[in-house]
Write a protein that holds these residues in place. Sequence first.
Motif, mmCIF file in Angstrom:
data_model
loop_
_atom_site.group_PDB
_atom_site.id
_atom_site.type_symbol
_atom_site.label_atom_id
_atom_site.label_comp_id
_atom_site.label_asym_id
_atom_site.label_seq_id
_atom_site.Cartn_x
_atom_site.Cartn_y
_atom_site.Cartn_z
ATOM 1 N N ARG A 280 -5.352 -5.685 -15.876
ATOM 2 C CA ARG A 280 -4.440 -6.349 -15.036
ATOM 3 C C ARG A 280 -3.462 -6.385 -16.296
ATOM 4 N NH1 ARG A 280 -4.635 -12.295 -14.325
ATOM 5 N NH2 ARG A 280 -4.830 -12.340 -16.891
ATOM 6 N N ASP A 281 -3.639 -6.885 -17.286
ATOM 7 C CA ASP A 281 -2.504 -6.812 -18.496
ATOM 8 C C ASP A 281 -2.750 -5.340 -19.450
ATOM 9 O OD1 ASP A 281 -3.333 -9.696 -17.121
ATOM 10 O OD2 ASP A 281 -4.423 -10.288 -19.778
ATOM 11 N N THR A 282 -2.808 -4.936 -19.007
ATOM 12 C CA THR A 282 -2.734 -3.670 -19.835
ATOM 13 C C THR A 282 -2.179 -2.490 -18.818
ATOM 14 O OG1 THR A 282 -5.674 -2.946 -19.478
ATOM 15 C CG2 THR A 282 -4.414 -3.880 -21.328
ATOM 16 N N THR A 283 -2.644 -2.259 -17.531
ATOM 17 C CA THR A 283 -1.664 -1.043 -16.525
ATOM 18 C C THR A 283 -0.576 -1.094 -16.664
ATOM 19 O OG1 THR A 283 -2.680 0.268 -14.949
ATOM 20 C CG2 THR A 283 -2.443 -2.961 -14.550
ATOM 21 N N ASP A 284 -0.030 0.087 -16.421
ATOM 22 C CA ASP A 284 1.636 -0.053 -15.922
ATOM 23 C C ASP A 284 1.622 0.354 -14.695
ATOM 24 O OD1 ASP A 284 1.032 1.881 -16.380
ATOM 25 O OD2 ASP A 284 2.612 2.908 -17.597
ATOM 26 N N LYS A 285 0.614 0.099 -14.121
ATOM 27 C CA LYS A 285 0.565 0.304 -12.529
ATOM 28 C C LYS A 285 0.875 -0.440 -11.908
ATOM 29 C CE LYS A 285 0.626 4.596 -14.982
ATOM 30 N NZ LYS A 285 1.006 6.344 -14.462
ATOM 31 N N PRO A 286 1.670 -0.574 -10.750
ATOM 32 C CA PRO A 286 1.880 -1.882 -9.815
ATOM 33 C C PRO A 286 1.014 -2.194 -9.062
ATOM 34 C CG PRO A 286 3.899 -0.283 -9.368
ATOM 35 C CD PRO A 286 2.861 0.193 -10.580
ATOM 36 N N LEU A 287 0.237 -0.667 -8.138
ATOM 37 C CA LEU A 287 -0.102 -0.971 -6.656
ATOM 38 C C LEU A 287 -1.586 -1.951 -7.836
ATOM 39 C CD1 LEU A 287 -1.199 -0.962 -4.045
ATOM 40 C CD2 LEU A 287 -1.704 1.374 -4.434
ATOM 41 N N ALA B 268 -15.256 -10.735 1.073
ATOM 42 C CA ALA B 268 -15.137 -9.650 2.218
ATOM 43 C C ALA B 268 -13.719 -8.827 2.382
ATOM 44 C CB ALA B 268 -15.110 -9.839 3.336
ATOM 45 N N ARG B 269 -12.614 -9.983 1.475
ATOM 46 C CA ARG B 269 -10.983 -8.997 1.290
ATOM 47 C C ARG B 269 -10.617 -8.884 0.113
ATOM 48 N NH1 ARG B 269 -8.625 -13.751 2.681
ATOM 49 N NH2 ARG B 269 -9.132 -14.329 -0.048
ATOM 50 N N HIS B 270 -11.715 -8.894 -0.837
ATOM 51 C CA HIS B 270 -11.915 -8.280 -1.877
ATOM 52 C C HIS B 270 -12.598 -6.630 -1.507
ATOM 53 C CE1 HIS B 270 -12.029 -12.277 -4.282
ATOM 54 N NE2 HIS B 270 -10.959 -11.623 -3.362
ATOM 55 N N ALA B 271 -14.002 -7.117 -0.999
ATOM 56 C CA ALA B 271 -14.499 -5.685 -0.773
ATOM 57 C C ALA B 271 -13.703 -4.574 -0.637
ATOM 58 C CB ALA B 271 -15.618 -6.163 0.059
ATOM 59 N N GLU B 272 -12.878 -4.911 1.225
ATOM 60 C CA GLU B 272 -11.987 -4.346 1.305
ATOM 61 C C GLU B 272 -10.882 -3.848 0.909
ATOM 62 O OE1 GLU B 272 -7.714 -5.213 4.188
ATOM 63 O OE2 GLU B 272 -9.788 -6.802 4.207
ATOM 64 N N ILE B 273 -10.622 -4.418 0.589
ATOM 65 C CA ILE B 273 -9.321 -4.180 -0.508
ATOM 66 C C ILE B 273 -9.599 -3.286 -1.535
ATOM 67 C CG2 ILE B 273 -7.086 -4.589 -2.062
ATOM 68 C CD1 ILE B 273 -7.809 -7.384 -0.757
ATOM 69 N N TYR B 274 -10.726 -2.985 -2.728
ATOM 70 C CA TYR B 274 -11.278 -2.358 -3.654
ATOM 71 C C TYR B 274 -11.932 -0.567 -2.919
ATOM 72 C CZ TYR B 274 -11.165 -5.143 -7.085
ATOM 73 O OH TYR B 274 -10.357 -6.220 -8.777
ATOM 74 N N GLY B 275 -11.759 -0.986 -1.829
ATOM 75 C CA GLY B 275 -12.501 0.264 -0.655
ATOM 76 C C GLY B 275 -11.472 0.887 -0.365
ATOM 77 N N ARG B 276 -10.102 0.143 0.157
ATOM 78 C CA ARG B 276 -9.064 1.006 0.875
ATOM 79 C C ARG B 276 -8.538 2.036 -0.529
ATOM 80 N NH1 ARG B 276 -3.836 -1.150 3.828
ATOM 81 N NH2 ARG B 276 -2.608 0.972 4.320
ATOM 82 N N TRP C 265 0.925 -1.113 -0.599
ATOM 83 C CA TRP C 265 0.304 0.164 0.029
ATOM 84 C C TRP C 265 1.169 0.761 0.115
ATOM 85 C CZ3 TRP C 265 -4.812 0.123 -1.688
ATOM 86 C CH2 TRP C 265 -5.541 -1.353 -0.659
ATOM 87 N N ASP C 266 2.026 1.219 0.353
ATOM 88 C CA ASP C 266 2.933 2.297 0.541
ATOM 89 C C ASP C 266 3.193 2.683 -1.772
ATOM 90 O OD1 ASP C 266 3.754 2.419 2.907
ATOM 91 O OD2 ASP C 266 4.947 0.779 2.909
ATOM 92 N N LEU C 267 3.135 1.994 -2.258
ATOM 93 C CA LEU C 267 2.948 2.937 -3.448
ATOM 94 C C LEU C 267 2.502 3.845 -3.700
ATOM 95 C CD1 LEU C 267 3.330 -1.350 -5.525
ATOM 96 C CD2 LEU C 267 4.906 0.520 -5.580
ATOM 97 N N GLU C 268 2.770 4.654 -4.539
ATOM 98 C CA GLU C 268 2.143 5.872 -5.005
ATOM 99 C C GLU C 268 0.901 5.714 -6.524
ATOM 100 O OE1 GLU C 268 1.717 8.629 -3.520
ATOM 101 O OE2 GLU C 268 3.562 7.674 -1.673
ATOM 102 N N VAL C 269 0.467 6.604 -6.037
ATOM 103 C CA VAL C 269 -1.016 6.444 -7.172
ATOM 104 C C VAL C 269 -1.142 7.536 -7.619
ATOM 105 C CG1 VAL C 269 -3.412 5.370 -7.818
ATOM 106 C CG2 VAL C 269 -1.474 3.612 -6.694
#
Length: 371
Positions: A200-207, A140-148, A57-61
């Motif tokens: 996933r296959d087109t983004t070049d952003k790591p997070l 539940a984990r997926h909703a948590e992650i997308y929400g964050r 989560w420290d990766l900048e966006v």
Amino acid sequence: MPTYDLYATDPGDLHWQVPASGAARFSWEYDDGRDRLLALYQKGKDKQWDGQKRIDWDLEVDPRDPLGTPDESMSLYGTKHWAKMTDDDKGELRKHYASWQFSQFLHGEQGAMVCAARIVESAPDLDAKFYSATQTMDEARHAEIYGRFLHEKIGMLYPINDDLQSLLGDTLRDSRWDMPYLGMQVLIEGLALAAFGLLRDTTDKPLPKQILAYVMQDEARHVAFGRMALRDYYRQLSDAELREREEFVIEGCHLMRDRLRGVEVLENFGIPKAEAEEYSEQSEFLALFRKLLFSRIVPCVKDIGLWGKRLQQAYVDMGVFDLGDSNLDLLMAQDEEIAERLDAERFAEEERERVAEVTEAIEAGAGQSGG
């Protein structure tokens, strides 16, 4: 900041209640089950992970370009509106599109969590209940992650799309125990898998790449579960019962196709709805995107035994019939491999950094003792 304050448009009432129907089913047979489902349940237990720790989560966006979205992917590209937009305007448009996409992922994951819990309640067999319990935790984990991600990295959310909400409601209101499987595991999850994979296959952003890859690793198991359970059950149904479920699939696929236009985003930029819909329909990129999104649904529907003439014709009319021959097992194996490779690359980099720190410390210590 409360989520309500981050919505790009008014979401209305923050709680949505769907009247439930159907029976809660118990099974007193505790020592029997299908080997394939029990193996999937074991894998579901083994593959649990912590979204706070596994994702960096420290990766900048950059919220104005969170996915590295190409201009051509936005339906305004090439229109009179695009010609008038400044670079700041285009960055804001990218932010809204990413917020809209990931908000629908978030709302869909909450729907998947509720549906998985409903399957635990209503499925007649204990092996299916066992697996669905692990899936409820996954969702539940997926909703948590997308929400964050939306709260901390983009800072904006969109309300649930009307068509997605309609399909979720239809799925949850049906009293037949197999319908949460069909609506969620096959249609909504299948579509989500394809959407996640394209990004996933087109983004070049790591997070976002990490988030999508790890979520897809779980989702591949969920679709496999739906295939196993429904294939077994649908072999027992009459032609009339199968036709009812095929009608549900046809309606659901049309809702999903219509959901994918992102018209709400363009309306937020002052473009009338009819004009926004026209731009979305004319976009070559979005037309290809919509077709590819059915790459996981069509072969799954065929595999579980829903392949009547009316359903086949619906897929012909939508231009996705040829996707029925896609190899689902290969696609899911690739999802697993990509997530594991990403883990290996990240851990290898961390190990190199640790070795470099130790080496530097040793050299520094040697230099001090030599002096």
